[in-house]
Design an enzyme around this catalytic site. Sequence first.
Site, PDB file in Angstrom:
ATOM      1  N   TRP A  19      27.099  49.755  30.913  1.00 45.19           N
ATOM      2  CA  TRP A  19      25.910  50.442  30.397  1.00 45.19           C
ATOM      3  C   TRP A  19      26.372  51.363  29.259  1.00 45.19           C
ATOM      4  O   TRP A  19      27.346  52.097  29.419  1.00 45.19           O
ATOM      5  CB  TRP A  19      25.254  51.230  31.533  1.00 45.19           C
ATOM      6  CG  TRP A  19      24.224  52.251  31.135  1.00 45.19           C
ATOM      7  CD1 TRP A  19      24.185  53.559  31.511  1.00 45.19           C
ATOM      8  CD2 TRP A  19      23.064  52.041  30.313  1.00 45.19           C
ATOM      9  NE1 TRP A  19      23.092  54.170  30.974  1.00 45.19           N
ATOM     10  CE2 TRP A  19      22.392  53.272  30.227  1.00 45.19           C
ATOM     11  CE3 TRP A  19      22.553  50.939  29.618  1.00 45.19           C
ATOM     12  CZ2 TRP A  19      21.218  53.446  29.490  1.00 45.19           C
ATOM     13  CZ3 TRP A  19      21.388  51.094  28.885  1.00 45.19           C
ATOM     14  CH2 TRP A  19      20.736  52.330  28.836  1.00 45.19           C
ATOM     15  N   ASP A  51      30.619  44.464  35.040  1.00 43.28           N
ATOM     16  CA  ASP A  51      29.190  44.525  35.368  1.00 43.28           C
ATOM     17  C   ASP A  51      28.388  44.712  34.085  1.00 43.28           C
ATOM     18  O   ASP A  51      28.612  45.660  33.344  1.00 43.28           O
ATOM     19  CB  ASP A  51      28.936  45.735  36.284  1.00 43.28           C
ATOM     20  CG  ASP A  51      27.457  45.883  36.606  1.00 43.28           C
ATOM     21  OD1 ASP A  51      26.980  45.149  37.496  1.00 43.28           O
ATOM     22  OD2 ASP A  51      26.768  46.691  35.937  1.00 43.28           O
ATOM     23  N   TYR A  56      21.078  45.891  29.020  1.00 47.75           N
ATOM     24  CA  TYR A  56      22.013  46.792  28.329  1.00 47.75           C
ATOM     25  C   TYR A  56      22.086  46.434  26.846  1.00 47.75           C
ATOM     26  O   TYR A  56      22.507  45.345  26.473  1.00 47.75           O
ATOM     27  CB  TYR A  56      23.415  46.736  28.953  1.00 47.75           C
ATOM     28  CG  TYR A  56      23.475  47.192  30.396  1.00 47.75           C
ATOM     29  CD1 TYR A  56      22.386  47.828  31.006  1.00 47.75           C
ATOM     30  CD2 TYR A  56      24.604  46.995  31.167  1.00 47.75           C
ATOM     31  CE1 TYR A  56      22.433  48.246  32.325  1.00 47.75           C
ATOM     32  CE2 TYR A  56      24.665  47.415  32.497  1.00 47.75           C
ATOM     33  CZ  TYR A  56      23.567  48.037  33.071  1.00 47.75           C
ATOM     34  OH  TYR A  56      23.618  48.441  34.370  1.00 47.75           O
ATOM     35  N   SER A 147      19.547  45.038  43.193  1.00 44.72           N
ATOM     36  CA  SER A 147      19.988  46.362  42.755  1.00 44.72           C
ATOM     37  C   SER A 147      18.808  47.318  42.884  1.00 44.72           C
ATOM     38  O   SER A 147      17.678  46.940  42.560  1.00 44.72           O
ATOM     39  CB  SER A 147      20.471  46.274  41.303  1.00 44.72           C
ATOM     40  OG  SER A 147      20.856  47.532  40.832  1.00 44.72           O
ATOM     41  N   ASN A 148      19.094  48.504  43.344  1.00 45.44           N
ATOM     42  CA  ASN A 148      18.062  49.538  43.521  1.00 45.44           C
ATOM     43  C   ASN A 148      16.998  49.112  44.531  1.00 45.44           C
ATOM     44  O   ASN A 148      15.817  49.462  44.387  1.00 45.44           O
ATOM     45  CB  ASN A 148      17.411  49.895  42.166  1.00 45.44           C
ATOM     46  CG  ASN A 148      18.423  50.383  41.161  1.00 45.44           C
ATOM     47  OD1 ASN A 148      19.032  51.436  41.352  1.00 45.44           O
ATOM     48  ND2 ASN A 148      18.623  49.646  40.073  1.00 45.44           N
ATOM     49  N   PRO A 200      29.249  56.316  39.666  1.00 45.53           N
ATOM     50  CA  PRO A 200      30.097  56.955  40.686  1.00 45.53           C
ATOM     51  C   PRO A 200      30.626  58.321  40.283  1.00 45.53           C
ATOM     52  O   PRO A 200      31.028  59.092  41.149  1.00 45.53           O
ATOM     53  CB  PRO A 200      31.245  55.951  40.859  1.00 45.53           C
ATOM     54  CG  PRO A 200      31.333  55.263  39.526  1.00 45.53           C
ATOM     55  CD  PRO A 200      29.913  55.132  39.069  1.00 45.53           C
ATOM     56  N   SER A 243      33.681  53.744  31.184  1.00 48.72           N
ATOM     57  CA  SER A 243      34.288  54.726  30.294  1.00 48.72           C
ATOM     58  C   SER A 243      34.598  54.063  28.968  1.00 48.72           C
ATOM     59  O   SER A 243      34.919  52.873  28.920  1.00 48.72           O
ATOM     60  CB  SER A 243      35.574  55.283  30.900  1.00 48.72           C
ATOM     61  OG  SER A 243      36.219  56.102  29.951  1.00 48.72           O
ATOM     62  N   ASN A 252      40.687  55.417  36.056  1.00 51.51           N
ATOM     63  CA  ASN A 252      39.724  54.845  37.010  1.00 51.51           C
ATOM     64  C   ASN A 252      40.315  53.618  37.705  1.00 51.51           C
ATOM     65  O   ASN A 252      40.171  53.435  38.917  1.00 51.51           O
ATOM     66  CB  ASN A 252      38.423  54.482  36.290  1.00 51.51           C
ATOM     67  CG  ASN A 252      37.696  55.717  35.766  1.00 51.51           C
ATOM     68  OD1 ASN A 252      38.054  56.846  36.115  1.00 51.51           O
ATOM     69  ND2 ASN A 252      36.697  55.525  34.926  1.00 51.51           N
TER      70      ASN A 252
HETATM   71  N1  LIG Z   1      22.002  48.713  38.553  1.00 52.50           N
HETATM   72  C1  LIG Z   1      21.587  49.787  37.906  1.00 52.50           C
HETATM   73  O1  LIG Z   1      20.396  50.127  37.860  1.00 52.50           O
HETATM   74  C2  LIG Z   1      22.608  50.625  37.198  1.00 52.50           C
HETATM   75  C3  LIG Z   1      22.281  51.904  36.734  1.00 52.50           C
HETATM   76  C4  LIG Z   1      23.267  52.665  36.125  1.00 52.50           C
HETATM   77  C5  LIG Z   1      24.534  52.129  35.960  1.00 52.50           C
HETATM   78  N2  LIG Z   1      24.839  50.858  36.382  1.00 52.50           N
HETATM   79  C6  LIG Z   1      26.182  50.263  36.175  1.00 52.50           C
HETATM   80  O2  LIG Z   1      27.158  51.159  36.690  1.00 52.50           O
HETATM   81  C7  LIG Z   1      28.076  51.506  35.660  1.00 52.50           C
HETATM   82  C8  LIG Z   1      28.579  52.915  35.871  1.00 52.50           C
HETATM   83  O3  LIG Z   1      27.534  53.848  35.901  1.00 52.50           O
HETATM   84  P1  LIG Z   1      27.236  54.864  34.698  1.00 52.50           P
HETATM   85  O4  LIG Z   1      27.784  54.324  33.441  1.00 52.50           O
HETATM   86  O5  LIG Z   1      25.781  55.161  34.775  1.00 52.50           O
HETATM   87  O6  LIG Z   1      27.958  56.192  35.149  1.00 52.50           O
HETATM   88  P2  LIG Z   1      29.437  56.654  35.511  1.00 52.50           P
HETATM   89  O7  LIG Z   1      30.379  55.511  35.536  1.00 52.50           O
HETATM   90  O8  LIG Z   1      29.290  57.514  36.696  1.00 52.50           O
HETATM   91  O9  LIG Z   1      29.776  57.620  34.294  1.00 52.50           O
HETATM   92  C9  LIG Z   1      30.133  57.196  33.015  1.00 52.50           C
HETATM   93  C10 LIG Z   1      30.474  58.429  32.212  1.00 52.50           C
HETATM   94  O10 LIG Z   1      31.511  59.154  32.909  1.00 52.50           O
HETATM   95  C11 LIG Z   1      32.594  59.437  32.069  1.00 52.50           C
HETATM   96  N3  LIG Z   1      33.818  59.114  32.815  1.00 52.50           N
HETATM   97  C12 LIG Z   1      34.119  57.920  33.392  1.00 52.50           C
HETATM   98  N4  LIG Z   1      35.323  57.996  33.978  1.00 52.50           N
HETATM   99  C13 LIG Z   1      35.785  59.239  33.787  1.00 52.50           C
HETATM  100  C14 LIG Z   1      36.993  59.909  34.144  1.00 52.50           C
HETATM  101  N5  LIG Z   1      37.956  59.278  34.821  1.00 52.50           N
HETATM  102  N6  LIG Z   1      37.139  61.208  33.772  1.00 52.50           N
HETATM  103  C15 LIG Z   1      36.168  61.829  33.083  1.00 52.50           C
HETATM  104  N7  LIG Z   1      35.009  61.257  32.694  1.00 52.50           N
HETATM  105  C16 LIG Z   1      34.824  59.958  33.043  1.00 52.50           C
HETATM  106  C17 LIG Z   1      32.452  58.515  30.877  1.00 52.50           C
HETATM  107  O11 LIG Z   1      32.819  59.208  29.707  1.00 52.50           O
HETATM  108  P3  LIG Z   1      34.078  58.700  28.805  1.00 52.50           P
HETATM  109  O12 LIG Z   1      33.598  57.498  28.082  1.00 52.50           O
HETATM  110  O13 LIG Z   1      34.358  59.876  27.946  1.00 52.50           O
HETATM  111  O14 LIG Z   1      35.195  58.403  29.761  1.00 52.50           O
HETATM  112  C18 LIG Z   1      30.976  58.161  30.836  1.00 52.50           C
HETATM  113  O15 LIG Z   1      30.286  59.053  29.995  1.00 52.50           O
HETATM  114  C19 LIG Z   1      27.253  51.298  34.385  1.00 52.50           C
HETATM  115  O16 LIG Z   1      28.068  51.237  33.238  1.00 52.50           O
HETATM  116  C20 LIG Z   1      26.520  50.037  34.711  1.00 52.50           C
HETATM  117  O17 LIG Z   1      27.364  48.898  34.553  1.00 52.50           O
HETATM  118  C21 LIG Z   1      23.893  50.110  37.018  1.00 52.50           C
END
Ligand SMILES: NC(=O)c1ccc[n+]([C@@H]2O[C@H](COP(=O)([O-])OP(=O)(O)OC[C@H]3O[C@@H](n4cnc5c(N)ncnc54)[C@H](OP(=O)(O)O)[C@@H]3O)[C@@H](O)[C@H]2O)c1
Length: 272
Positions: A19, A51, A56, A147-148, A200, A243, A252
Amino acid sequence: MKYESIRNLKIPRIGFGTWKIGGGSSPDLKMDSVSMAALRSALETGYTHFDTAEMYADGHSEELLGRAIRESNIPRESLFITSKVTPSHLKYDAVLSSCENSLRRLQMGYLDLYLIHWPSVGMKLEETFCALNKLAREGKVRHLGVSNFNLKLLKESQAHSETPILTNQVPYSLSDRSYVKNGVLDYCQRNDILFTAYSPVDEGRMRSNSALESIAKAHQATVHQIALAWIISQPRVITIPMSANPVHIAENFNAADIELTGGEIEQLSKAG
Ligand SMILES: NC(=O)c1ccc[n+]([C@@H]2O[C@H](COP(=O)([O-])OP(=O)(O)OC[C@H]3O[C@@H](n4cnc5c(N)ncnc54)[C@H](OP(=O)(O)O)[C@@H]3O)[C@@H](O)[C@H]2O)c1
């Protein structure tokens, strides 16, 4: 990397989310070099589980993921690729064309996992699964999931799917236990359904606290790594952090190797 074994499959417990790879709700071509760099970094680090979704960047995330994989020369069979059908495309013909479009953008012959991205008001799951079952029978998708979905919708999906529902992908983090409270985590664990935790690290807004920091210090890890290690310490739970930063991408991935003690898991579980 740790793997989750389920129905003859071995799925990496930490995958790579996409995403915002390729843009937000529409393509942002200015971001292509950053997005491609993130995907290359993930592939070089060793991620094999990705994923994505047609939603997206309106399909551009899938295009870039496919491009990065082709450039890497990593064999398709060694990867586990998930995509998702958008809630406005849940009628029979729309599901079939959404899947074809995802495969075309990814330039792949099949998806490992195809999910209904979100439930939609008025959707007819029976009709949607008629199309999903056809895709599975034809080998265009290897496994089906949702999902959801709350417990009621998850059970309905199981009833309509000709193949076992592989996962329910839902929000789950140290600070978001909504799918524990609504009974979905427990149901998945009791019924051999993967519980895939998205967001997460709270979309990058994760808050730290003294317990988290002292556990992180004990493992010479970051608090984000401990949050991921806690998630995947739970039976049937896997996760897909996103990320664009190569340091975070590697951190990660390596979080899968952290072994939390029973006491640490309990402490983190109680804090939610
Ligand atoms: N099914 C659904 O409805 C749904 C909804 C939301 C998401 N998703 C999927 O789940 C994936 C993950 O969720 P998300 O992208 O919403 O949120 P996430 O993975 O919780 O957070 C991503 C953000 O966290 C930062 N980050 C990641 N690892 C880090 C670390 N080790 N230290 C510090 N900051 C870190 C990243 O910034 P940096 O780039 O600066 O590292 C990025 O801005 C999505 O990409 C998507 O594939 C699915």
